[in-house]
Design an enzyme around this catalytic site. Sequence first.
Site, PDB file in Angstrom:
ATOM      1  N   LYS A 111       0.877  -1.275  -0.038  1.00 27.90           N
ATOM      2  CA  LYS A 111       0.032   0.096   0.096  1.00 27.90           C
ATOM      3  C   LYS A 111       0.964   1.373  -0.143  1.00 27.90           C
ATOM      4  CE  LYS A 111      -4.271  -1.874   0.172  1.00 27.90           C
ATOM      5  NZ  LYS A 111      -4.938  -2.038  -1.121  1.00 27.90           N
ATOM      6  N   LYS A 194      -1.904 -10.811 -10.221  1.00 28.85           N
ATOM      7  CA  LYS A 194      -2.963 -11.266  -9.504  1.00 28.85           C
ATOM      8  C   LYS A 194      -4.483 -10.679 -10.039  1.00 28.85           C
ATOM      9  CE  LYS A 194      -5.193 -10.534  -5.199  1.00 28.85           C
ATOM     10  NZ  LYS A 194      -5.291  -9.290  -4.085  1.00 28.85           N
ATOM     11  N   LYS A 197      -9.431  -6.311  -7.608  1.00 21.28           N
ATOM     12  CA  LYS A 197     -10.244  -4.939  -8.064  1.00 21.28           C
ATOM     13  C   LYS A 197      -9.702  -3.577  -8.014  1.00 21.28           C
ATOM     14  CE  LYS A 197     -13.001  -5.996  -3.876  1.00 21.28           C
ATOM     15  NZ  LYS A 197     -13.538  -7.226  -3.626  1.00 21.28           N
TER      16      LYS A 197
HETATM   17  P1  ADP Z   1      -9.255  -7.778  -3.753  1.00 18.80           P
HETATM   18  O1  ADP Z   1      -7.884  -8.336  -3.704  1.00 18.80           O
HETATM   19  O2  ADP Z   1      -9.759  -7.793  -5.213  1.00 18.80           O
HETATM   20  O3  ADP Z   1      -9.285  -6.255  -3.349  1.00 18.80           O
HETATM   21  P2  ADP Z   1     -10.243  -8.686  -1.469  1.00 18.80           P
HETATM   22  O4  ADP Z   1      -8.864  -8.348  -1.069  1.00 18.80           O
HETATM   23  O5  ADP Z   1     -11.506  -8.099  -0.788  1.00 18.80           O
HETATM   24  O6  ADP Z   1     -10.170  -8.628  -3.052  1.00 18.80           O
HETATM   25  O7  ADP Z   1     -10.273 -10.401  -1.200  1.00 18.80           O
HETATM   26  C1  ADP Z   1     -11.231 -11.100  -0.610  1.00 18.80           C
HETATM   27  C2  ADP Z   1     -11.080 -12.321  -0.606  1.00 18.80           C
HETATM   28  O8  ADP Z   1     -10.619 -12.973  -2.085  1.00 18.80           O
HETATM   29  C3  ADP Z   1      -9.676 -13.117  -0.005  1.00 18.80           C
HETATM   30  O9  ADP Z   1      -9.927 -14.155   0.593  1.00 18.80           O
HETATM   31  C4  ADP Z   1      -8.581 -13.051  -0.942  1.00 18.80           C
HETATM   32  O10 ADP Z   1      -7.618 -13.799  -0.717  1.00 18.80           O
HETATM   33  C5  ADP Z   1      -9.315 -13.506  -2.244  1.00 18.80           C
HETATM   34  N1  ADP Z   1      -8.608 -13.198  -3.503  1.00 18.80           N
HETATM   35  C6  ADP Z   1      -8.684 -11.797  -3.937  1.00 18.80           C
HETATM   36  N2  ADP Z   1      -8.121 -11.859  -5.328  1.00 18.80           N
HETATM   37  C7  ADP Z   1      -7.650 -13.033  -5.249  1.00 18.80           C
HETATM   38  C8  ADP Z   1      -6.855 -13.711  -6.481  1.00 18.80           C
HETATM   39  N3  ADP Z   1      -6.476 -13.233  -7.613  1.00 18.80           N
HETATM   40  N4  ADP Z   1      -6.751 -14.935  -6.198  1.00 18.80           N
HETATM   41  C9  ADP Z   1      -7.216 -15.656  -5.181  1.00 18.80           C
HETATM   42  N5  ADP Z   1      -7.750 -15.180  -4.121  1.00 18.80           N
HETATM   43  C10 ADP Z   1      -8.230 -13.857  -4.467  1.00 18.80           C
END
Ligand code: ADP
Length: 330
Positions: A111, A194, A197
């Site tokens: 971050k 990865k 969003k």
């Molecule tokens: P983002 O990473 O899109 O902001 P979040 O941080 O809210 O989404 O993640 C919510 C859940 O989704 C967590 O358990 C996270 O590990 C999983 N997650 C998010 N992106 C991925 C990804 N590319 N591959 C596997 N799991 C993911």
Amino acid sequence: METVVSGIRSTGNLHLGNYFGAMGNFLKMQHEYNCFFFIADYHSLTTHPTPENLKSSVRQVLAEYLACGIDPDVSTIYVQSDLPETAELYLLLNMNAYVGELERCTSFKEKIRKQPDNINAGLLTYPTLMAADILLHKAVKVPVGKDQEQHLEMSRTFANRFNRLYNTQTFPEPYAFNFGQSLIKVPGLDGSGKMGKSEGEGNAVFLADSPANIRKKVMRAVSDSGPTSPNEEKPEAVKNLFALMELVSTSDTIKYFEDKYNECAIRYGDMKKQLAEDIILFTAPIYEKINAIAADDLLLNKVMNLGEEKARDSASKTIKEVRKTMGFRK
Ligand code: ADP
Ligand code: TRP
């Protein structure tokens, strides 16, 4: 029965990374464990949403949970901020979380790199809030993607530290969990590591994307000019396309394109066309339900109220025990 807790931040629509990292596991776990799935709206505050945005994203994410098949009569689905017990446990855990260890957390360092203008204390203490979510229900299994492994390690540290400090067995150790396999990382379409969003436009395929939109995004996915010698090692972006296929395509399809790649006869246009159709096949049953559920205020309110009630039962028990252990008057 073992307790499971997991959440997804309400900062945007759910994408395939969320689905395969977390949501798909929620679905498989709900009949075998005592499951709490929540919408992490406190966590979303690190990005400073407007009140309107906060409200609508919580409802959207809830609609997507339900469209995926999370059953509010089987699992407890709740909104994180409906349980202020979460915030209280967060405060208490923060007293025994050290700035040094929080600063060393990979997601925090990332971050700092990505958004140097908004390094708020909420970002620094993100892992303590996450630990509070988990420890509040004394969960032992936490279905998440690979990126959350370090946060789980920190949750164990905070749990053990509390137990040691107060000489109790209040908190069990929670572990990151993926039903039947190792933790996964779903790659994005832009050749970067990865799907997420907060990555660039076109990186993520959302469950709420229309088939036309999915075709457009996948056709634009980064690949390369193709192998020049048989059985060549795949470049990162191409590995990503195959990794996505592993999630949604049949083994025959994957083998077909693997063989083509190894024979230097692969046409990425064909591969992407197939990948898009397989993603659509996979997401269509979810996509088709999202809008109707999102428009059903009665249903959403009912689910949130029911979840809040069920989650409070477990949360208030833990908070009472913690307060007593720490020596508070009430
Ligand atoms: P983002 O990473 O899109 O902001 P979040 O941080 O809210 O989404 O993640 C919510 C859940 O989704 C967590 O358990 C996270 O590990 C999983 N997650 C998010 N992106 C991925 C990804 N590319 N591959 C596997 N799991 C993911
Ligand atoms: N930190 C998780 C993420 O960004 C979301 C989350 C918050 C979570 N609290 C949690 C996941 C508790 C599992 C358990 O992906």
